[in-house]
Design an enzyme around this catalytic site. Structure first.
Site, PDB file in Angstrom:
ATOM      1  N   HIS A 270      -6.589   2.798 -16.982  1.00 28.47           N
ATOM      2  CA  HIS A 270      -6.183   1.399 -17.138  1.00 28.47           C
ATOM      3  C   HIS A 270      -7.181   0.478 -16.444  1.00 28.47           C
ATOM      4  O   HIS A 270      -8.225   0.931 -15.943  1.00 28.47           O
ATOM      5  CB  HIS A 270      -4.738   1.188 -16.677  1.00 28.47           C
ATOM      6  CG  HIS A 270      -4.481   1.487 -15.230  1.00 28.47           C
ATOM      7  ND1 HIS A 270      -5.099   0.822 -14.203  1.00 28.47           N
ATOM      8  CD2 HIS A 270      -3.671   2.399 -14.633  1.00 28.47           C
ATOM      9  CE1 HIS A 270      -4.669   1.288 -13.042  1.00 28.47           C
ATOM     10  NE2 HIS A 270      -3.810   2.265 -13.275  1.00 28.47           N
TER      11      HIS A 270
ATOM     12  N   HIS B 238       5.750   5.653  -3.152  1.00 28.46           N
ATOM     13  CA  HIS B 238       6.684   5.976  -4.236  1.00 28.46           C
ATOM     14  C   HIS B 238       8.082   5.421  -4.014  1.00 28.46           C
ATOM     15  O   HIS B 238       8.917   5.468  -4.914  1.00 28.46           O
ATOM     16  CB  HIS B 238       6.724   7.491  -4.452  1.00 28.46           C
ATOM     17  CG  HIS B 238       5.427   8.020  -4.971  1.00 28.46           C
ATOM     18  ND1 HIS B 238       4.400   8.378  -4.131  1.00 28.46           N
ATOM     19  CD2 HIS B 238       4.978   8.189  -6.231  1.00 28.46           C
ATOM     20  CE1 HIS B 238       3.369   8.778  -4.854  1.00 28.46           C
ATOM     21  NE2 HIS B 238       3.696   8.657  -6.135  1.00 28.46           N
TER      22      HIS B 238
ATOM     23  N   LYS C 184       0.866   2.972 -13.478  1.00 28.92           N
ATOM     24  CA  LYS C 184       1.620   3.546 -14.583  1.00 28.92           C
ATOM     25  C   LYS C 184       3.111   3.562 -14.244  1.00 28.92           C
ATOM     26  O   LYS C 184       3.958   3.241 -15.075  1.00 28.92           O
ATOM     27  CB  LYS C 184       1.121   4.973 -14.824  1.00 28.92           C
ATOM     28  CG  LYS C 184       1.726   5.613 -16.040  1.00 28.92           C
ATOM     29  CD  LYS C 184       1.452   7.099 -16.046  1.00 28.92           C
ATOM     30  CE  LYS C 184       2.330   7.812 -17.028  1.00 28.92           C
ATOM     31  NZ  LYS C 184       2.491   9.220 -16.699  1.00 28.92           N
TER      32      LYS C 184
ATOM     33  N   CYS D  33       3.053  12.156  -3.718  1.00 24.54           N
ATOM     34  CA  CYS D  33       1.750  12.085  -3.037  1.00 24.54           C
ATOM     35  C   CYS D  33       1.161  13.470  -2.804  1.00 24.54           C
ATOM     36  O   CYS D  33       0.006  13.599  -2.420  1.00 24.54           O
ATOM     37  CB  CYS D  33       1.875  11.423  -1.673  1.00 24.54           C
ATOM     38  SG  CYS D  33       2.505   9.762  -1.732  1.00 24.54           S
TER      39      CYS D  33
ATOM     40  N   CYS E 255       8.812   7.163   1.296  1.00 23.59           N
ATOM     41  CA  CYS E 255       7.358   7.161   1.086  1.00 23.59           C
ATOM     42  C   CYS E 255       6.935   5.733   0.723  1.00 23.59           C
ATOM     43  O   CYS E 255       7.509   5.134  -0.187  1.00 23.59           O
ATOM     44  CB  CYS E 255       7.012   8.118  -0.054  1.00 23.59           C
ATOM     45  SG  CYS E 255       5.419   7.757  -0.795  1.00 23.59           S
TER      46      CYS E 255
ATOM     47  N   LYS F  58       1.113  -4.139  -7.686  1.00 22.76           N
ATOM     48  CA  LYS F  58      -0.051  -3.342  -8.039  1.00 22.76           C
ATOM     49  C   LYS F  58       0.116  -2.816  -9.459  1.00 22.76           C
ATOM     50  O   LYS F  58       1.198  -2.349  -9.823  1.00 22.76           O
ATOM     51  CB  LYS F  58      -0.186  -2.163  -7.076  1.00 22.76           C
ATOM     52  CG  LYS F  58      -1.414  -1.322  -7.350  1.00 22.76           C
ATOM     53  CD  LYS F  58      -1.419  -0.031  -6.564  1.00 22.76           C
ATOM     54  CE  LYS F  58      -2.590   0.840  -6.994  1.00 22.76           C
ATOM     55  NZ  LYS F  58      -2.469   2.219  -6.603  1.00 22.76           N
TER      56      LYS F  58
ATOM     57  N   CYS G  46       6.325  14.472   0.393  1.00 26.31           N
ATOM     58  CA  CYS G  46       6.510  13.626  -0.798  1.00 26.31           C
ATOM     59  C   CYS G  46       5.814  14.311  -1.963  1.00 26.31           C
ATOM     60  O   CYS G  46       4.591  14.511  -1.931  1.00 26.31           O
ATOM     61  CB  CYS G  46       5.923  12.227  -0.578  1.00 26.31           C
ATOM     62  SG  CYS G  46       5.898  11.282  -2.134  1.00 26.31           S
TER      63      CYS G  46
ATOM     64  N   HIS H  49      -8.661   1.505 -12.962  1.00 31.14           N
ATOM     65  CA  HIS H  49      -9.732   2.514 -13.002  1.00 31.14           C
ATOM     66  C   HIS H  49     -11.011   1.893 -13.555  1.00 31.14           C
ATOM     67  O   HIS H  49     -12.109   2.172 -13.070  1.00 31.14           O
ATOM     68  CB  HIS H  49      -9.338   3.695 -13.900  1.00 31.14           C
ATOM     69  CG  HIS H  49      -8.004   4.301 -13.575  1.00 31.14           C
ATOM     70  ND1 HIS H  49      -6.964   4.292 -14.463  1.00 31.14           N
ATOM     71  CD2 HIS H  49      -7.553   4.912 -12.454  1.00 31.14           C
ATOM     72  CE1 HIS H  49      -5.915   4.895 -13.907  1.00 31.14           C
ATOM     73  NE2 HIS H  49      -6.253   5.268 -12.684  1.00 31.14           N
TER      74      HIS H  49
END
Ligand code: MSP
Length: 640
Positions: free
Chosen positions: A19, A147, A299, A130, A144, A296, A127, A22
């Site tokens: 996306h 997440h 996905k 992660c 976390c 942020k 987690c 990246h």
């Protein structure tokens, strides 16, 4: 010879399609690579994919395919996307490459033999998102922080890497090398983390829980923790430890990451290097997040922006420009199409595009498109200021780009563009053109403006490579040669006089936005309603038509044929084409235009002249408008 330059991106997880986030990091690396090529450095640019671990297994299971088939598919998406964004990488590494696996095992064995890896039982908060253990202190409200899910308690025997042993060394290394992690805010963040005791890192996962990983060379019941495996890509891709690429490029390595992976890069990675006897990297360059509506882009939040869609609607160079200009490297930025369109219209269509077409139009109006000789006998003030502006633009650009302040690099170019626009207003070429007595001044002013454009087109090379080449071609520079070398851009007066340049083209058309409606997220670009089309044909049928760009060299009327013009065109070879466009164009107005020709149409005789192709034109109420390409390209370039 200047030092070589080695630049890396993170290797991206293959659990999601690429996306905008990246794409940003990878375009930054491409810009840095191109900028270093401007400085005549040998550049190695590495990107790739991170393919082991829980995440990948879960993503493959979701698609009901094997992990191998899954990683091949998504890794391919990344690899195929980058060239479409003009990202010119040197190598693409995959952590499933056998050569990478061998290096990971070699380094693990080395550290194990040195006594920095030990076996122990551990109970901790894990987690799964992660793929790592968390300490209580790192959790936010018991969850976390990435997440926002509570970690699970896991009790296992595992292998641990003695990071604690290297804590003091790392602190003093960061303190002794202020640029080791930059910008400063991230250096401070790492130092603040290191102000508390550093725990050892669990670097194994039992195969009873996870098989998709690299087996530990000293215990086949375990695979390697995905970060320990992934970080080593930066050396394995160069053929560590003995490969010639490693010897040449490793001492000059710079990494680029976003702040999400600061800890593995700022702490684990230098310590792994130190423990393995690998010289520690030069710089870690850390940028912020692209946010959409304050969050942020990711996905999991479902707010990703597709880079190819933006490229297709707005053009690649405009998209690359926006990313480099809008984000202050190190800070977060909000992404919106409205901001993108604003920048395209103001900076590209208006400032740069208008300057370009204005200057070229004046060169045509006053000197028939021939680059005039600057006259050394005229008032030196006419050249002194604009030359000084060019020199300081190149200097400011170089300083900014070297320190990864890309937005400042862009601003240095745009400052010069604005100086050139002012120079036009102050020197008023249209007034100079009124009197023969000021011809020498006019020659000098137009030359200086064309020379300024040469420098601008060289400076934009890393950010907008296509526009840069197209401007250069227009000015008659040979784009095969490294015209963008900084050294050449520092030398005023290199543009040769006497060349004829084609008529002006639009570098960046303005984009009109439909007014925002209540429920629409962003205003939409206006796309006209399509007319009724003929029945569909297959791509194979379409490919039979060979469309080429041709520059019109000569045009003349065909005797006794009111509608026909005989054209001599350069399309890699010189051809004669007869076109029925005399009702809409005078022959002179066509010379220099880049038109589109059907190159493989059977030749036909028209009024006794053999026509070797057909010009494409839009025909509206008997009026023709020939199809042209927006920027200058090599004659004979195929359209596809
Ligand atoms: N596989 C690890 C990296 C291993 S490197 C040895 C990983 N992969 S990732 O696919 O999650 O990529 C994270 C990186 O993608 C970020 O560090 C950043 O470079 C880029 N970005 C992903 N989302 C982004 C934004 N929303 N904004 C800016 N960059 C983003 O972590």
């Amino acid at each position: 010879m200047p030092d070589p330059f080695y630049i890396t991106t993170p290797i991206y997880y293959v659990n999601a399609r690429p996306h905008l986030g990246h794409a940003y990091t990878t375009i930054v690396a491409d810009v840095a690579a191109r900028f270093n090529r401007m400085q005549e450095r040998d550049v190695f640019f590495l990107t790739g994919t991170d393919e082991h671990g829980d995440k990948i297994i879960r993503a493959a299971q979701k698609e009901a395919i094997t992990p191998r088939a899954y990683v091949d598919k998504i890794s391919g998406l990344f690899r195929d996307l980058w060239p479409q964004l003009n990202i010119d990488y040197s190598a693409f590494i995959r952590t499933t490459d056998p050569s990478h696996i061998a290096v990971v095992q070699q380094v693990l064995q080395k550290i194990y033999d040195a006594g920095d890896i030990y076996f122990s039982e551990y109970e901790g908060l894990y987690c799964f998102g992660c793929e790592r253990f968390y300490t209580e202190r790192e959790l936010v409200d018991g969850k976390c922080p990435d997440h926002e899910t509570p970690p699970e308690i896991i009790k296992e025997t595992n292998y641990f890497f003695r990071m604690s042993r290297y804590q003091e060394w790392l602190v003093s290394h960061i303190e002794a090398n202020p640029d080791f992690i930059r910008p400063e805010r991230y250096r401070n963040e790492v130092l603040s983390f290191l102000s508390e005791p550093l725990e050892d890192l669990c670097i194994s996962r039992p195969k009873s829980r996870l098989q998709w990983g690299i087996s530990l060379p000293f215990d086949d019941n375990y695979v390697t923790y995905v970060w320990f495996d992934a970080l080593l890509n930066y050396v394995s891709a160069l053929g560590y430890p003995d490969g010639p690429l490693f010897q040449k490029f490793w001492p000059h390595v710079q990494h680029i990451v976003a702040k999400d992976i600061l800890k593995p890069h700022g702490i684990y990675w230098p310590i792994i290097q130190k423990a393995a006897g690998i010289p520690v990297f030069q710089h870690l360059n850390v940028h912020g997040y692209w946010n959409v509506d304050q969050s942020k882009m990711s996905k999991s939040l479902g707010n990703v922006v597709e880079p190819l869609e933006l490229k297709n609607v707005y053009g690649l160079d405009a998209f690359r420009y926006f990313l480099m200009r809008e984000m202050v490297f190190g800070l977060d930025s909000g992404f919106s199409e409205t901001a993108l369109v604003g920048r395209i219209n103001a900076d590209l269509a208006n400032d740069l595009g208008n300057l370009f077409s204005r200057v070229i139009a004046m060169a045509h109006k006053y000197f028939k498109g021939v680059v005039p000789h600057p006259d050394p006998g005229v008032d030196p003030e006419l050249t002194r200021n604009i030359r000084a502006d060019a020199i300081s633009a190149v200097r400011d650009f170089e300083i900014a780009m070297t320190s990864f302040a890309f937005h400042k690099g862009v601003m240095a170019i745009w400052e010069f563009i604005s100086r050139m626009n002012k120079y036009i207003d102050v020197t008023a070429p249209w007034v100079l053109a009124k009197s023969k007595a000021s011809t020498r001044q006019l020659q000098t002013v137009i030359y200086n403006l064309l020379e300024g454009l040469r420098i601008v087109s060289g400076l934009i090379f890393p950010i907008m490579p296509d526009t840069s080449a197209s401007m250069q071609r227009h000015l008659g520079e040979d784009t095969e040669k490294p015209y963008y070398q900084l050294l050449r851009l520092k030398q005023w007066g290199r543009l040769p006089s006497g060349n004829t340049i084609p008529k002006s083209t639009t570098l960046f058309p303005r984009i009109e936005l439909k007014p925002k409606t209540e429920d629409a997220e962003v205003s939409e670009p206006v796309i006209p309603e399509p007319p009724v089309f003929k029945p569909e044909i297959s791509i194979e049928e379409f490919r039979k038509v060979d469309l080429r760009v041709a520059r019109i060299l000569k045009a003349e009327p065909v005797p006794k044929a009111r509608k026909l013009l005989k054209l001599e065109v350069d399309m890699g070879e010189i051809r004669t084409v007869v076109a029925g466009i005399a009702g809409s164009y005078t022959p002179e107005s066509l010379v220099g235009k880049q038109v589109i020709i059907v190159a493989n149409l059977q030749p036909a005789k028209l009024m006794g002249i053999l026509s070797q192709g057909m010009v494409l034109a839009a025909v509206e109420d008997h009026h023709c408008t020939v199809g042209t390409v927006e920027t200058v390209v090599k004659p004979g370039t195929a359209l596809s």
